[in-house]
Design a protein around this motif. Structure first.
Motif, PDB file in Angstrom:
ATOM      1  N   PHE A  58     -59.316 -17.360 -33.616  1.00 10.77           N
ATOM      2  CA  PHE A  58     -60.037 -17.143 -34.888  1.00 10.77           C
ATOM      3  C   PHE A  58     -61.492 -16.736 -34.643  1.00 10.77           C
ATOM      4  CE2 PHE A  58     -62.789 -18.931 -38.254  1.00 10.77           C
ATOM      5  CZ  PHE A  58     -62.328 -18.191 -39.330  1.00 10.77           C
ATOM      6  N   CYS A  59     -62.076 -17.320 -33.564  1.00 10.58           N
ATOM      7  CA  CYS A  59     -63.500 -17.092 -33.311  1.00 10.58           C
ATOM      8  C   CYS A  59     -63.804 -15.640 -32.926  1.00 10.58           C
ATOM      9  CB  CYS A  59     -64.010 -18.051 -32.239  1.00 10.58           C
ATOM     10  SG  CYS A  59     -63.044 -18.040 -30.741  1.00 10.58           S
ATOM     11  N   PHE A  82     -73.988 -17.084 -32.032  1.00 13.76           N
ATOM     12  CA  PHE A  82     -72.861 -16.223 -32.405  1.00 13.76           C
ATOM     13  C   PHE A  82     -71.540 -16.940 -32.127  1.00 13.76           C
ATOM     14  CE2 PHE A  82     -70.344 -12.345 -32.563  1.00 13.76           C
ATOM     15  CZ  PHE A  82     -71.036 -11.572 -33.478  1.00 13.76           C
ATOM     16  N   ARG A 102     -60.592 -20.185 -23.012  1.00 12.40           N
ATOM     17  CA  ARG A 102     -61.469 -20.138 -24.193  1.00 12.40           C
ATOM     18  C   ARG A 102     -61.907 -18.687 -24.385  1.00 12.40           C
ATOM     19  NH1 ARG A 102     -67.268 -20.862 -24.602  1.00 12.40           N
ATOM     20  NH2 ARG A 102     -67.324 -20.774 -22.343  1.00 12.40           N
ATOM     21  N   PHE A 103     -61.898 -18.233 -25.640  1.00  9.29           N
ATOM     22  CA  PHE A 103     -62.396 -16.885 -25.911  1.00  9.29           C
ATOM     23  C   PHE A 103     -63.925 -16.928 -25.906  1.00  9.29           C
ATOM     24  CE2 PHE A 103     -63.914 -13.559 -28.783  1.00  9.29           C
ATOM     25  CZ  PHE A 103     -63.238 -12.449 -28.307  1.00  9.29           C
ATOM     26  N   ILE A 147     -68.127 -18.511 -46.568  1.00  3.84           N
ATOM     27  CA  ILE A 147     -68.112 -17.164 -45.975  1.00  3.84           C
ATOM     28  C   ILE A 147     -69.552 -16.808 -45.597  1.00  3.84           C
ATOM     29  CG2 ILE A 147     -67.550 -14.726 -46.361  1.00  3.84           C
ATOM     30  CD1 ILE A 147     -65.705 -15.937 -48.706  1.00  3.84           C
ATOM     31  N   PRO A 148     -69.796 -16.516 -44.334  1.00  2.03           N
ATOM     32  CA  PRO A 148     -71.172 -16.205 -43.930  1.00  2.03           C
ATOM     33  C   PRO A 148     -71.509 -14.729 -44.140  1.00  2.03           C
ATOM     34  CG  PRO A 148     -69.770 -16.237 -41.997  1.00  2.03           C
ATOM     35  CD  PRO A 148     -68.871 -16.491 -43.189  1.00  2.03           C
ATOM     36  N   TYR A 191     -64.896  -7.676 -42.988  1.00  2.33           N
ATOM     37  CA  TYR A 191     -66.037  -7.355 -43.830  1.00  2.33           C
ATOM     38  C   TYR A 191     -66.058  -5.874 -44.225  1.00  2.33           C
ATOM     39  CZ  TYR A 191     -68.223 -11.900 -42.863  1.00  2.33           C
ATOM     40  OH  TYR A 191     -68.510 -13.245 -42.781  1.00  2.33           O
ATOM     41  N   ILE A 205     -71.002 -20.070 -34.857  1.00  4.20           N
ATOM     42  CA  ILE A 205     -70.805 -19.844 -36.300  1.00  4.20           C
ATOM     43  C   ILE A 205     -69.356 -20.137 -36.730  1.00  4.20           C
ATOM     44  CG2 ILE A 205     -70.771 -18.066 -38.122  1.00  4.20           C
ATOM     45  CD1 ILE A 205     -73.393 -17.020 -37.000  1.00  4.20           C
ATOM     46  N   PRO A 206     -68.318 -19.703 -35.961  1.00  6.63           N
ATOM     47  CA  PRO A 206     -66.948 -20.063 -36.379  1.00  6.63           C
ATOM     48  C   PRO A 206     -66.744 -21.580 -36.516  1.00  6.63           C
ATOM     49  CG  PRO A 206     -66.857 -18.336 -34.733  1.00  6.63           C
ATOM     50  CD  PRO A 206     -68.289 -18.783 -34.811  1.00  6.63           C
ATOM     51  N   LYS A 237     -54.331 -17.642 -24.221  1.00  6.83           N
ATOM     52  CA  LYS A 237     -54.345 -18.831 -25.085  1.00  6.83           C
ATOM     53  C   LYS A 237     -53.379 -19.883 -24.526  1.00  6.83           C
ATOM     54  CE  LYS A 237     -55.035 -20.647 -29.392  1.00  6.83           C
ATOM     55  NZ  LYS A 237     -56.307 -20.879 -30.044  1.00  6.83           N
ATOM     56  N   LEU A 296     -68.081 -22.646 -39.825  1.00  4.49           N
ATOM     57  CA  LEU A 296     -67.144 -22.297 -40.904  1.00  4.49           C
ATOM     58  C   LEU A 296     -65.981 -23.277 -40.962  1.00  4.49           C
ATOM     59  CD1 LEU A 296     -66.987 -18.416 -40.502  1.00  4.49           C
ATOM     60  CD2 LEU A 296     -68.568 -19.795 -41.841  1.00  4.49           C
ATOM     61  N   ALA A 320     -60.996 -24.514 -29.154  1.00  4.69           N
ATOM     62  CA  ALA A 320     -60.283 -23.374 -29.740  1.00  4.69           C
ATOM     63  C   ALA A 320     -61.228 -22.422 -30.455  1.00  4.69           C
ATOM     64  CB  ALA A 320     -59.222 -23.883 -30.709  1.00  4.69           C
ATOM     65  N   LEU A 321     -62.317 -22.971 -31.008  1.00  4.18           N
ATOM     66  CA  LEU A 321     -63.259 -22.133 -31.759  1.00  4.18           C
ATOM     67  C   LEU A 321     -64.332 -21.518 -30.860  1.00  4.18           C
ATOM     68  CD1 LEU A 321     -63.560 -24.439 -34.883  1.00  4.18           C
ATOM     69  CD2 LEU A 321     -62.653 -22.113 -34.886  1.00  4.18           C
ATOM     70  N   GLY A 322     -64.226 -21.758 -29.568  1.00  9.93           N
ATOM     71  CA  GLY A 322     -65.129 -21.100 -28.617  1.00  9.93           C
ATOM     72  C   GLY A 322     -66.562 -21.568 -28.689  1.00  9.93           C
TER      73      GLY A 322
END
Lengths: 126, 358
Positions: A73-74, B324, A26-27, B34-35, A97, B327-328, A21, B331, B209-211
């Motif tokens: 977060f992702c 996939f 990037r993840f 929330i998914p 979940y 989706i983040p 990071k 959100l 950051a959210l990929g």
């Protein structure tokens, strides 16, 4: 055969991920391979300017694996997926979940794991 | 103010596939989302463990109809890398040509669905009328409209005649002319802009950051397109990714619309530069080792992780699809938005639940 892949221990995961990071990677995702009684191989994939780096570690059966979703977060979706499909005990996922993101409440098996582990064993809530 | 939870989906007019969102609302404003997925998970990754590596090409094409060709491309590319197979040059160009046809039909499908979502029915029909022309090319070159099964380990299963290449060139020119007539509605129409401009803003920093992947990332100013790596024949074609800076729903629309023109350009380049020769090489032995293969699908980067053990079956085939990854970001965009904007926001990530629940 995969370039830029580093093998690490579970204890190094959070610090190595934090390093990624910090270096502005990037993840991309994580991949999991079930090894039966030996547990699972987990590979975390990162990308920067279309060049990839990978962190690989082995998780024994029942061993805890800390979530990287507090750093990226992702990662939360793929970690939930690994938790329920492979039965890995991933702890502290940003949104957990409880083993039922993809599987229904009635489903107790981890279908991708070669050694079957139930939701109860991986401490998932119904 | 008290909070209300509104279930959105899994069945909703704007959703072609089942996706469920629990929307936590304060009045008309979303405060959390929330998914819930898993309604149509098929376990295709598990299925590939029971099939021979050559058969898996047909399994991965079933991950998604809209980008089936690119799934097979990413998979074949991975196996070819494991087995050190160099495919013929003509096959590389053919793969790019079919891949770009898929990108056009995917983006036109999305533009039509977007028009339908904000109630512009005639625009939806105009866009889909052009998409049909691409589907007809698929049928004529591959024998089917959606899952065309042209890729195989070692090259392609079909060739395209010189006459057909000329015909494709004429048809894509027609599509370009037709699209120019409707693009003004997407780019300039007051109502369309009112529904899209400033809605669901994703900054460059957040997108990274959210990929996020694909047009989602590029609409936020991230220069990220795997075609830049030059896989297949892309390295021999003039290509520069389409980038927008605003990161809103309008920017995502502009990126996809411009990418249709770009795909037409790439197809024309392919046809002009396509070399003669073989389309497939024989494959001997079995794959061994592990590899990561990535391809740019219409919705963004798809990643294949393959682990083989020297036998006919693979130890593991893992697929990370672009939805996939996006989706983040959805959100992140939903909190603070109006309930009425949710359908457009969901659509602008171009969700493919079939891909997500492979």
């Amino acid at each position: 055969m995969i370039e830029n892949m580093t093998e690490i221990a579970i204890s190094q995961l959070l610090s190595e991920t934090q390093k990624m990071k910090y270096e502005d990677y990037r993840f991309v995702t994580a991949s999991c391979v079930s090894l039966g009684d030996d547990g699972c191989d987990v590979i975390y994939h990162f990308d920067k300017d279309l060049e990839m780096k990978h962190l690989k570690l082995r998780v024994g059966k029942g061993e805890e694996l800390p979530s990287v979703s507090k750093i990226y977060f992702c990662a939360l979706l793929v970690e939930n997926e690994m938790k329920e499909l492979f039965g890995i005990n991933i702890t502290d996922i940003a949104v957990d979940y409880g083993g039922h993101m993809l599987l229904s409440d009635e489903e107790l098996e981890s279908p991708m794991a070669k050694q079957q582990i139930t939701i109860v064993e991986k401490k998932g809530a119904k | 103010m008290s909070k209300t939870v509104i279930p959105f989906g899994p069945q909703h007019p704007v959703l072609p596939e089942p996706l469920h969102l629990k929307l936590v609302m304060q009045d008309e404003i979303i405060v959390d989302a929330i998914p819930a997925i898993g309604y149509v998970h098929r376990g295709l990754e598990k299925l590939t463990e029971t099939k021979e590596f050559t058969q898996n090409t047909f399994v991965v094409e079933r991950v998604c109809g809209i980008c089936s060709c690119m799934h097979a491309l990413a998979y074949c590319q991975g196996i070819e890398s494991l087995m050190n197979i160099e495919i013929p040059d003509r096959a590389k160009y053919l793969r790019v040509l079919w891949a770009e046809l898929h990108r056009i039909h995917s983006h036109l499908l999305w533009l039509g669905l977007l028009a339908d979502a904000f109630g512009f029915e005639s625009l939806f029909m105009q866009v889909w009328r052009n998409r049909e022309k691409v589907m007809d090319i698929m049928e004529e070159t591959a024998g089917s409209r959606v899952i065309i099964s042209v890729n195989t380990v070692g090259g392609t299963r079909r060739d395209i005649s010189k006459e057909m290449l000329t015909k494709i060139s004429v048809i894509v020119d027609e599509i370009k002319e037709d699209l120019k007539q409707v693009e003004a509605a997407f780019f300039n129409d007051y109502t369309v802009k009112h529904r899209l401009v400033g809605v669901g803003v994703l900054t460059k920093e957040d997108a990274y950051a959210l990929g996020t992947a694909g047009p989602m990332a590029r609409a936020s100013g991230i220069k990220q397109d795997l075609r830049m790596t030059g896989y297949s024949a892309y390295g021999e074609l003039d290509f520069e990714p389409i980038i927008e800076q605003d990161g809103d729903s309008y920017a995502r629309t502009v990126v996809r619309l411009k990418e249709v023109y770009q795909s037409i350009n790439l197809i024309k380049q392919c046809i002009a530069k396509m070399p003669e020769g073989e389309i497939v090489v024989p494959v001997k032995g079995n794959p061994n080792g592990e590899v990561v293969s990535r391809v740019e699908q219409p919705r963004g980067e798809v990643l294949y992780y393959l682990r083989a053990n020297g036998s006919k079956t693979l130890d593991r085939l893992r697929i990370r699809t672009p939805t996939f990854a996006n989706i983040p970001a959805l959100l992140h965009m939903l909190p603070g938005s109006q309930l009425a904007d949710v359908p457009v926001l969901i659509l602008t990530i171009d969700p493919c639940i079939s891909c997500t629940e492979r």
